[in-house]
Design a protein around this motif. Structure first.
Motif, PDB file in Angstrom:
ATOM      1  N   UNK A 184       8.180  20.047   0.077  1.00  0.00           N
ATOM      2  CA  UNK A 184       8.975  19.498  -0.875  1.00  0.00           C
ATOM      3  C   UNK A 184       8.360  17.812  -1.425  1.00  0.00           C
ATOM      4  N   UNK A 185       8.517  17.577  -2.580  1.00  0.00           N
ATOM      5  CA  UNK A 185       7.782  16.130  -2.887  1.00  0.00           C
ATOM      6  C   UNK A 185       8.304  15.072  -2.011  1.00  0.00           C
ATOM      7  N   UNK A 186       9.697  15.198  -1.634  1.00  0.00           N
ATOM      8  CA  UNK A 186      10.195  13.982  -0.575  1.00  0.00           C
ATOM      9  C   UNK A 186       9.567  14.345   0.960  1.00  0.00           C
ATOM     10  N   UNK A 187       9.020  15.552   1.151  1.00  0.00           N
ATOM     11  CA  UNK A 187       8.444  15.504   2.427  1.00  0.00           C
ATOM     12  C   UNK A 187       7.044  15.070   2.416  1.00  0.00           C
ATOM     13  N   UNK A 188       6.495  15.390   1.252  1.00  0.00           N
ATOM     14  CA  UNK A 188       5.031  15.039   0.979  1.00  0.00           C
ATOM     15  C   UNK A 188       5.024  13.491   0.881  1.00  0.00           C
TER      16      UNK A 188
ATOM     17  N   UNK B 261       4.021   7.709   6.217  1.00  0.00           N
ATOM     18  CA  UNK B 261       3.541   7.688   7.776  1.00  0.00           C
ATOM     19  C   UNK B 261       1.980   7.634   8.049  1.00  0.00           C
ATOM     20  N   UNK B 262       1.203   8.409   7.277  1.00  0.00           N
ATOM     21  CA  UNK B 262      -0.164   8.395   7.020  1.00  0.00           C
ATOM     22  C   UNK B 262      -0.718   6.842   6.770  1.00  0.00           C
TER      23      UNK B 262
ATOM     24  N   UNK C 148       0.686  -1.319  -0.040  1.00  0.00           N
ATOM     25  CA  UNK C 148       0.019   0.285   0.066  1.00  0.00           C
ATOM     26  C   UNK C 148       0.836   1.036   0.140  1.00  0.00           C
ATOM     27  N   UNK C 149       1.804   1.249   0.777  1.00  0.00           N
ATOM     28  CA  UNK C 149       2.741   2.399   1.072  1.00  0.00           C
ATOM     29  C   UNK C 149       3.457   2.658  -0.507  1.00  0.00           C
TER      30      UNK C 149
END
Length: 179
Positions: free
Chosen positions: A158-162, A168-169, A76-77
Protein backbone atom coordinates in the motif's frame (compact mmCIF):
# COMPACT_ATOMS: atom_id res chain seq x y z
CA UNK A 1 -0.30 22.55 -24.59
CA UNK A 2 0.63 21.60 -21.04
CA UNK A 3 -3.04 21.15 -20.11
CA UNK A 4 -3.61 18.97 -23.17
CA UNK A 5 -0.54 16.89 -22.36
CA UNK A 6 -1.64 16.56 -18.75
CA UNK A 7 -5.10 15.36 -19.80
CA UNK A 8 -3.64 12.82 -22.23
CA UNK A 9 -1.13 11.45 -19.73
CA UNK A 10 -3.83 11.19 -17.07
CA UNK A 11 -6.06 9.09 -19.33
CA UNK A 12 -3.81 6.95 -21.48
CA UNK A 13 -0.99 4.48 -21.52
CA UNK A 14 1.95 6.87 -21.39
CA UNK A 15 3.92 5.02 -24.04
CA UNK A 16 1.14 5.63 -26.54
CA UNK A 17 0.97 9.44 -26.11
CA UNK A 18 2.90 11.06 -28.94
CA UNK A 19 3.79 14.64 -29.74
CA UNK A 20 1.25 14.37 -32.57
CA UNK A 21 -1.46 13.44 -30.04
CA UNK A 22 -0.54 16.37 -27.79
CA UNK A 23 -0.44 18.81 -30.71
CA UNK A 24 -3.87 17.65 -31.91
CA UNK A 25 -5.38 17.91 -28.42
CA UNK A 26 -3.88 21.40 -27.97
CA UNK A 27 -4.95 22.50 -31.47
CA UNK A 28 -1.43 23.49 -32.45
CA UNK A 29 1.07 22.19 -34.94
CA UNK A 30 3.66 19.65 -33.92
CA UNK A 31 6.37 22.18 -34.82
CA UNK A 32 5.01 24.57 -32.18
CA UNK A 33 5.65 22.00 -29.48
CA UNK A 34 9.17 21.35 -30.72
CA UNK A 35 9.91 25.10 -30.96
CA UNK A 36 8.69 25.74 -27.41
CA UNK A 37 9.92 22.60 -25.65
CA UNK A 38 12.58 21.10 -27.93
CA UNK A 39 11.30 17.55 -27.57
CA UNK A 40 8.67 15.35 -25.96
CA UNK A 41 10.95 15.09 -22.91
CA UNK A 42 11.20 18.89 -22.79
CA UNK A 43 7.42 19.12 -22.74
CA UNK A 44 7.29 16.47 -19.99
CA UNK A 45 9.87 18.42 -17.99
CA UNK A 46 7.82 21.62 -18.35
CA UNK A 47 4.66 19.83 -17.23
CA UNK A 48 6.56 18.23 -14.32
CA UNK A 49 7.92 21.64 -13.29
CA UNK A 50 4.45 23.18 -13.38
CA UNK A 51 2.91 20.41 -11.32
CA UNK A 52 5.82 20.37 -8.84
CA UNK A 53 5.81 24.13 -8.20
CA UNK A 54 3.76 23.78 -5.01
CA UNK A 55 6.24 21.20 -3.68
CA UNK A 56 9.15 23.50 -4.51
CA UNK A 57 7.43 26.42 -2.77
CA UNK A 58 6.89 24.30 0.35
CA UNK A 59 10.51 23.17 0.36
CA UNK A 60 11.91 26.64 -0.26
CA UNK A 61 9.58 28.72 1.92
CA UNK A 62 7.26 26.46 3.89
CA UNK A 63 7.38 25.46 7.51
CA UNK A 64 9.49 22.59 8.81
CA UNK A 65 9.83 19.69 8.49
CA UNK A 66 9.61 20.11 4.69
CA UNK A 67 10.72 23.73 4.67
CA UNK A 68 13.94 25.20 6.00
CA UNK A 69 14.79 24.91 9.69
CA UNK A 70 14.13 21.24 10.36
CA UNK A 71 16.92 18.89 11.44
CA UNK A 72 18.54 17.38 8.34
CA UNK A 73 17.39 13.77 8.90
CA UNK A 74 13.83 14.93 9.57
CA UNK A 75 13.86 17.13 6.48
CA UNK A 76 15.24 14.34 4.28
CA UNK A 77 12.44 12.03 5.42
CA UNK A 78 9.80 14.74 4.86
CA UNK A 79 11.21 15.62 1.45
CA UNK A 80 11.34 12.06 0.16
CA UNK A 81 7.85 11.46 1.53
CA UNK A 82 6.63 14.53 -0.35
CA UNK A 83 8.39 13.35 -3.53
CA UNK A 84 6.81 9.90 -3.18
CA UNK A 85 3.38 11.45 -2.62
CA UNK A 86 3.88 13.68 -5.67
CA UNK A 87 4.87 10.66 -7.74
CA UNK A 88 1.87 8.65 -6.55
CA UNK A 89 -0.41 11.56 -7.48
CA UNK A 90 1.24 12.01 -10.90
CA UNK A 91 2.16 8.44 -11.78
CA UNK A 92 1.49 8.60 -15.52
CA UNK A 93 3.46 11.79 -16.02
CA UNK A 94 6.40 10.52 -13.98
CA UNK A 95 6.26 7.12 -15.65
CA UNK A 96 6.50 8.84 -19.03
CA UNK A 97 9.40 11.06 -17.96
CA UNK A 98 11.34 8.46 -16.01
CA UNK A 99 11.00 6.01 -18.89
CA UNK A 100 12.64 8.47 -21.28
CA UNK A 101 15.85 7.22 -22.77
CA UNK A 102 17.68 10.49 -22.36
CA UNK A 103 18.26 13.26 -19.94
CA UNK A 104 16.31 12.37 -16.79
CA UNK A 105 19.34 12.81 -14.54
CA UNK A 106 20.07 16.14 -16.21
CA UNK A 107 16.49 17.43 -16.03
CA UNK A 108 15.96 20.52 -13.90
CA UNK A 109 13.50 18.75 -11.60
CA UNK A 110 15.79 15.79 -10.93
CA UNK A 111 18.83 18.04 -10.36
CA UNK A 112 16.81 20.14 -7.91
CA UNK A 113 15.80 17.03 -5.94
CA UNK A 114 19.33 15.62 -6.02
CA UNK A 115 20.95 18.90 -4.98
CA UNK A 116 18.51 19.45 -2.12
CA UNK A 117 19.06 15.90 -0.87
CA UNK A 118 22.84 16.17 -1.24
CA UNK A 119 22.81 19.36 0.84
CA UNK A 120 20.55 17.73 3.44
CA UNK A 121 22.71 14.59 3.53
CA UNK A 122 25.80 16.76 4.05
CA UNK A 123 24.10 18.48 6.99
CA UNK A 124 23.06 15.11 8.45
CA UNK A 125 26.45 13.48 7.94
CA UNK A 126 29.08 16.26 7.83
CA UNK A 127 31.96 13.79 7.39
CA UNK A 128 30.84 12.94 3.84
CA UNK A 129 32.55 14.45 0.85
CA UNK A 130 30.40 16.41 -1.59
CA UNK A 131 30.68 13.58 -4.14
CA UNK A 132 29.63 10.98 -1.56
CA UNK A 133 26.64 13.11 -0.53
CA UNK A 134 25.61 13.49 -4.18
CA UNK A 135 25.89 9.73 -4.72
CA UNK A 136 23.81 9.07 -1.62
CA UNK A 137 21.19 11.54 -2.88
CA UNK A 138 20.99 9.56 -6.15
CA UNK A 139 20.53 6.34 -4.17
CA UNK A 140 17.76 7.81 -2.03
CA UNK A 141 15.97 9.11 -5.13
CA UNK A 142 16.30 5.73 -6.82
CA UNK A 143 14.18 4.30 -4.01
CA UNK A 144 11.26 6.43 -5.20
CA UNK A 145 11.68 5.79 -8.93
CA UNK A 146 8.19 5.38 -10.34
CA UNK A 147 8.92 1.95 -11.85
CA UNK A 148 9.88 0.64 -8.40
CA UNK A 149 6.85 2.29 -6.80
CA UNK A 150 4.57 0.78 -9.46
CA UNK A 151 6.12 -2.65 -8.91
CA UNK A 152 5.62 -2.41 -5.16
CA UNK A 153 1.99 -1.34 -5.61
CA UNK A 154 1.39 -4.18 -8.08
CA UNK A 155 2.80 -6.67 -5.57
CA UNK A 156 0.25 -5.57 -2.98
CA UNK A 157 2.15 -2.94 -1.01
CA UNK A 158 0.00 0.00 0.00
CA UNK A 159 1.15 3.62 -0.37
CA UNK A 160 1.27 3.91 3.42
CA UNK A 161 3.46 0.80 3.71
CA UNK A 162 5.82 2.13 1.03
CA UNK A 163 6.02 5.46 2.86
CA UNK A 164 6.71 3.72 6.20
CA UNK A 165 9.49 1.57 4.73
CA UNK A 166 10.96 4.54 2.87
CA UNK A 167 11.07 6.54 6.11
CA UNK A 168 12.89 3.70 7.87
CA UNK A 169 15.30 3.39 4.94
CA UNK A 170 16.20 7.09 4.95
CA UNK A 171 16.70 7.14 8.71
CA UNK A 172 18.82 3.98 8.59
CA UNK A 173 21.01 5.29 5.81
CA UNK A 174 21.56 8.67 7.44
CA UNK A 175 22.14 7.12 10.86
CA UNK A 176 24.66 4.51 9.75
CA UNK A 177 28.41 4.92 9.80
CA UNK A 178 29.12 6.44 6.38
CA UNK A 179 32.62 7.77 6.82
Amino acid sequence: MLAAANDLFAQADVSSVSVDDIAAAAHVGKGTIFRLFGSRDGLLDALWATKAQDLRDQVDNGPPPLGPGAPARTRAVAFLDAVLTFKLDNRNLLRAREAATSGLLQSEQYRWMRDLLAQTVTEAVPTLTAKDAEYLAHILLAAVHINLVDELLASGQTPSAIRRIQRAHVLAVLSSELS
